[in-house]
Write a protein that holds these residues in place. Sequence first.
Motif, PDB file in Angstrom:
ATOM      1  N   CYS A 113       0.803  -1.235   0.000  1.00  0.00           N
ATOM      2  CA  CYS A 113       0.000   0.000   0.000  1.00  0.00           C
ATOM      3  C   CYS A 113       0.834   1.283   0.000  1.00  0.00           C
ATOM      4  O   CYS A 113       1.698   1.502   0.850  1.00  0.00           O
ATOM      5  CB  CYS A 113      -0.962   0.014   1.182  1.00  0.00           C
ATOM      6  SG  CYS A 113      -2.096   1.419   1.051  1.00  0.00           S
ATOM      7  N   CYS A 114       0.511   2.114  -0.995  1.00  0.00           N
ATOM      8  CA  CYS A 114       1.089   3.468  -1.049  1.00  0.00           C
ATOM      9  C   CYS A 114      -0.041   4.437  -1.386  1.00  0.00           C
ATOM     10  O   CYS A 114       0.153   5.375  -2.135  1.00  0.00           O
ATOM     11  CB  CYS A 114       2.214   3.542  -2.073  1.00  0.00           C
ATOM     12  SG  CYS A 114       1.662   3.195  -3.757  1.00  0.00           S
ATOM     13  N   PHE A 115      -1.230   4.195  -0.839  1.00  0.00           N
ATOM     14  CA  PHE A 115      -2.345   5.100  -1.108  1.00  0.00           C
ATOM     15  C   PHE A 115      -2.041   6.511  -0.583  1.00  0.00           C
ATOM     16  O   PHE A 115      -2.446   7.496  -1.169  1.00  0.00           O
ATOM     17  CB  PHE A 115      -3.634   4.592  -0.449  1.00  0.00           C
ATOM     18  CG  PHE A 115      -4.368   3.534  -1.239  1.00  0.00           C
ATOM     19  CD1 PHE A 115      -3.752   2.812  -2.250  1.00  0.00           C
ATOM     20  CD2 PHE A 115      -5.711   3.260  -0.979  1.00  0.00           C
ATOM     21  CE1 PHE A 115      -4.439   1.841  -2.973  1.00  0.00           C
ATOM     22  CE2 PHE A 115      -6.408   2.299  -1.693  1.00  0.00           C
ATOM     23  CZ  PHE A 115      -5.768   1.582  -2.690  1.00  0.00           C
ATOM     24  N   CYS A 116      -1.343   6.559   0.570  1.00  0.00           N
ATOM     25  CA  CYS A 116      -0.992   7.885   1.078  1.00  0.00           C
ATOM     26  C   CYS A 116       0.512   7.970   1.289  1.00  0.00           C
ATOM     27  O   CYS A 116       1.225   6.973   1.167  1.00  0.00           O
ATOM     28  CB  CYS A 116      -1.755   8.192   2.369  1.00  0.00           C
ATOM     29  SG  CYS A 116      -1.038   7.482   3.853  1.00  0.00           S
TER      30      CYS A 116
ATOM     31  N   ARG B  21       2.294   8.070   3.765  1.00  0.00           N
ATOM     32  CA  ARG B  21       2.938   7.282   4.827  1.00  0.00           C
ATOM     33  C   ARG B  21       3.671   6.101   4.203  1.00  0.00           C
ATOM     34  O   ARG B  21       4.610   5.584   4.776  1.00  0.00           O
ATOM     35  CB  ARG B  21       1.905   6.779   5.833  1.00  0.00           C
ATOM     36  CG  ARG B  21       1.345   7.880   6.681  1.00  0.00           C
ATOM     37  CD  ARG B  21       0.674   7.352   7.934  1.00  0.00           C
ATOM     38  NE  ARG B  21       0.052   8.437   8.658  1.00  0.00           N
ATOM     39  CZ  ARG B  21       0.645   9.200   9.558  1.00  0.00           C
ATOM     40  NH1 ARG B  21       1.898   8.977   9.869  1.00  0.00           N
ATOM     41  NH2 ARG B  21      -0.003  10.176  10.154  1.00  0.00           N
ATOM     42  N   ARG B  22       3.192   5.664   3.036  1.00  0.00           N
ATOM     43  CA  ARG B  22       3.823   4.585   2.269  1.00  0.00           C
ATOM     44  C   ARG B  22       4.192   3.394   3.162  1.00  0.00           C
ATOM     45  O   ARG B  22       5.339   2.955   3.188  1.00  0.00           O
ATOM     46  CB  ARG B  22       5.074   5.113   1.534  1.00  0.00           C
ATOM     47  CG  ARG B  22       4.729   6.171   0.523  1.00  0.00           C
ATOM     48  CD  ARG B  22       5.861   6.543  -0.378  1.00  0.00           C
ATOM     49  NE  ARG B  22       5.356   7.486  -1.389  1.00  0.00           N
ATOM     50  CZ  ARG B  22       4.808   7.134  -2.552  1.00  0.00           C
ATOM     51  NH1 ARG B  22       4.736   5.870  -2.885  1.00  0.00           N
ATOM     52  NH2 ARG B  22       4.351   8.051  -3.382  1.00  0.00           N
ATOM     53  N   CYS B  23       3.208   2.862   3.853  1.00  0.00           N
ATOM     54  CA  CYS B  23       3.452   1.727   4.758  1.00  0.00           C
ATOM     55  C   CYS B  23       4.001   0.518   4.010  1.00  0.00           C
ATOM     56  O   CYS B  23       4.736  -0.277   4.581  1.00  0.00           O
ATOM     57  CB  CYS B  23       2.164   1.327   5.462  1.00  0.00           C
ATOM     58  SG  CYS B  23       1.441   2.657   6.431  1.00  0.00           S
TER      59      CYS B  23
ATOM     60  N   VAL C 192       2.519  -2.141   3.276  1.00  0.00           N
ATOM     61  CA  VAL C 192       1.981  -3.425   3.760  1.00  0.00           C
ATOM     62  C   VAL C 192       1.042  -4.032   2.716  1.00  0.00           C
ATOM     63  O   VAL C 192       0.471  -3.333   1.880  1.00  0.00           O
ATOM     64  CB  VAL C 192       1.185  -3.267   5.080  1.00  0.00           C
ATOM     65  CG1 VAL C 192       2.097  -2.868   6.213  1.00  0.00           C
ATOM     66  CG2 VAL C 192       0.035  -2.277   4.916  1.00  0.00           C
TER      67      VAL C 192
ATOM     68  N   ARG D 222      -2.297  -5.149   2.356  1.00  0.00           N
ATOM     69  CA  ARG D 222      -3.517  -4.936   3.139  1.00  0.00           C
ATOM     70  C   ARG D 222      -4.496  -6.099   3.059  1.00  0.00           C
ATOM     71  O   ARG D 222      -5.499  -6.118   3.774  1.00  0.00           O
ATOM     72  CB  ARG D 222      -4.173  -3.600   2.737  1.00  0.00           C
ATOM     73  CG  ARG D 222      -3.407  -2.427   3.350  1.00  0.00           C
ATOM     74  CD  ARG D 222      -3.922  -1.077   2.919  1.00  0.00           C
ATOM     75  NE  ARG D 222      -5.360  -0.947   3.042  1.00  0.00           N
ATOM     76  CZ  ARG D 222      -6.047   0.104   2.588  1.00  0.00           C
ATOM     77  NH1 ARG D 222      -5.416   1.098   1.985  1.00  0.00           N
ATOM     78  NH2 ARG D 222      -7.360   0.154   2.732  1.00  0.00           N
TER      79      ARG D 222
ATOM     80  N   GLY E 125      -1.948  -1.192   7.861  1.00  0.00           N
ATOM     81  CA  GLY E 125      -0.893  -0.195   8.012  1.00  0.00           C
ATOM     82  C   GLY E 125      -1.269   0.813   9.082  1.00  0.00           C
ATOM     83  O   GLY E 125      -2.118   0.548   9.943  1.00  0.00           O
ATOM     84  N   PHE E 126      -0.668   1.996   9.007  1.00  0.00           N
ATOM     85  CA  PHE E 126      -0.886   3.036  10.020  1.00  0.00           C
ATOM     86  C   PHE E 126      -2.372   3.366  10.183  1.00  0.00           C
ATOM     87  O   PHE E 126      -2.852   3.600  11.288  1.00  0.00           O
ATOM     88  CB  PHE E 126      -0.109   4.300   9.636  1.00  0.00           C
ATOM     89  CG  PHE E 126      -0.247   5.407  10.635  1.00  0.00           C
ATOM     90  CD1 PHE E 126       0.668   5.528  11.680  1.00  0.00           C
ATOM     91  CD2 PHE E 126      -1.284   6.323  10.547  1.00  0.00           C
ATOM     92  CE1 PHE E 126       0.527   6.547  12.618  1.00  0.00           C
ATOM     93  CE2 PHE E 126      -1.435   7.334  11.482  1.00  0.00           C
ATOM     94  CZ  PHE E 126      -0.520   7.447  12.518  1.00  0.00           C
ATOM     95  N   CYS E 127      -3.091   3.390   9.059  1.00  0.00           N
ATOM     96  CA  CYS E 127      -4.507   3.788   9.109  1.00  0.00           C
ATOM     97  C   CYS E 127      -5.423   2.695   9.647  1.00  0.00           C
ATOM     98  O   CYS E 127      -6.632   2.913   9.770  1.00  0.00           O
ATOM     99  CB  CYS E 127      -4.981   4.221   7.719  1.00  0.00           C
ATOM    100  SG  CYS E 127      -4.924   2.861   6.524  1.00  0.00           S
TER     101      CYS E 127
ATOM    102  N   THR F 165      -5.823   8.436   7.746  1.00  0.00           N
ATOM    103  CA  THR F 165      -4.376   8.344   7.526  1.00  0.00           C
ATOM    104  C   THR F 165      -3.617   9.332   8.420  1.00  0.00           C
ATOM    105  O   THR F 165      -2.401   9.306   8.474  1.00  0.00           O
ATOM    106  CB  THR F 165      -4.024   8.621   6.049  1.00  0.00           C
ATOM    107  OG1 THR F 165      -4.561   9.894   5.685  1.00  0.00           O
ATOM    108  CG2 THR F 165      -4.595   7.553   5.147  1.00  0.00           C
TER     109      THR F 165
ATOM    110  N   GLN G  44      -7.815   6.047   2.047  1.00  0.00           N
ATOM    111  CA  GLN G  44      -7.482   4.635   2.296  1.00  0.00           C
ATOM    112  C   GLN G  44      -8.603   3.706   1.847  1.00  0.00           C
ATOM    113  O   GLN G  44      -8.424   2.493   1.804  1.00  0.00           O
ATOM    114  CB  GLN G  44      -7.117   4.411   3.777  1.00  0.00           C
ATOM    115  CG  GLN G  44      -8.237   4.573   4.787  1.00  0.00           C
ATOM    116  CD  GLN G  44      -8.477   6.032   5.152  1.00  0.00           C
ATOM    117  OE1 GLN G  44      -7.979   6.940   4.512  1.00  0.00           O
ATOM    118  NE2 GLN G  44      -9.274   6.261   6.179  1.00  0.00           N
TER     119      GLN G  44
HETATM  120  S1  SF4 Z   1      -1.607   4.772   6.179  1.00  0.00           S
HETATM  121 FE1  SF4 Z   1      -3.040   3.316   5.254  1.00  0.00          FE
HETATM  122  S2  SF4 Z   1      -3.472   4.193   3.214  1.00  0.00           S
HETATM  123 FE2  SF4 Z   1      -1.602   5.173   3.948  1.00  0.00          FE
HETATM  124  S3  SF4 Z   1       0.050   3.910   3.060  1.00  0.00           S
HETATM  125 FE3  SF4 Z   1      -0.388   3.151   5.169  1.00  0.00          FE
HETATM  126  S4  SF4 Z   1      -1.822   1.470   4.858  1.00  0.00           S
HETATM  127 FE4  SF4 Z   1      -1.811   2.684   2.974  1.00  0.00          FE
END
Ligand code: SF4
Length: 339
Positions: free
Chosen positions: A86-89, A91-93, A95, A97, A102-104, A137, A185
């Motif tokens: 996931c790189c939707f935001c 934060r580029r976790c 992971v 999903r 991830g963080f969110c 996020t 997200q």
């Molecule tokens: S915070 Fe959520 S949406 Fe943003 S990169 Fe991490 S998992 Fe993806």
Amino acid sequence: MPMKGLERYDRINKGEAVAKFQIARRMEVEKTDSFEEMLELHRELKGKFRRLLAEKDSADFLDTALPEYSYLHIKIDILKEMLKECCFCERRCGVNRYKKKGFCKTGVKSYYSSEFLHMGEEPELIPSHTIFFNRCTFACVFCQNYDIVYDEDYEVVPENLAKAIDIRFVQGSRNVNFVGGNPDQHAHTILEILSHVELNVPVVWNSNMYHSSELAEIVEDVVDVWLADFKYGNDECAKKYSKVKNYWKVVTRNFLRAKDNGELLIRHLVMPNHLECCTEPVVKWVAEELGRDVRFNLMFQYHPTFRAFEYPEIARRLTQEEMKKALEITRKYGLVNLV
Ligand code: SF4
């Protein structure tokens, strides 16, 4: 009289123009299973989409037959692949999903808290069919919606929410407004919902503008209005209160891109003791880079909630003096299109 800056939105409302997702839904595309090929095809099709948007933006286009697989569907498939790293935001976790959060704290399923006709948004948006998604996020210590963000209420069934969007439109909504938390997200879910919507409903994306360029590339062709929060005037405040890095660089990049790919309604929540460090740089940048007549909502409703009491400088409401000062700042930089 339509408000300046939201002319196209106004034309969709009047049934004269077509919501972007309804154009994307009518562009036939050949299905492919390779992620690389999907991305390449999507890049090629963007030009065609822009041409259609420029040339066929009239209600007649809604008579075009719906193909089995479309530009909207390829977007959904790309987003579902992106979920694997996931790189939707920004934060580029990274992971997957489908297996991990991830963080969110959002997996592959999306949850929402409520959907209703909201009468408390900006005048040109109401009644706004607001769908409050869970999770975010950001991690704002003053989160005004913490009861929504830190919970999972109802699992989204895309067909059911699509039906709700059509029903609310018949009941009088002027748009569907994806909010939270934050919509980013949930982009894969939201586009899937839109793939089942029948009516010509303008899409409002109520975002913290911290999405990645990869996400913007996909979702910008379905967003008619970016209802965009511009919270901080520097990275330090963003890190301290929302736990994000590189805030200024990311959001200014995204605002410029959004300006080129839709219409903008910007919100700035004025915070106590943050006029010099946040309000002034935000207003200055908006006036200089987005234009003095961009639609801008200077919001005075900040109230300390959630963990804000752990930060004495923001543990109170605004004073009259601070509100007056914020208005003076907008005058100083010549912002005229205020809500
Ligand atoms: S915070 Fe959520 S949406 Fe943003 S990169 Fe991490 S998992 Fe993806």
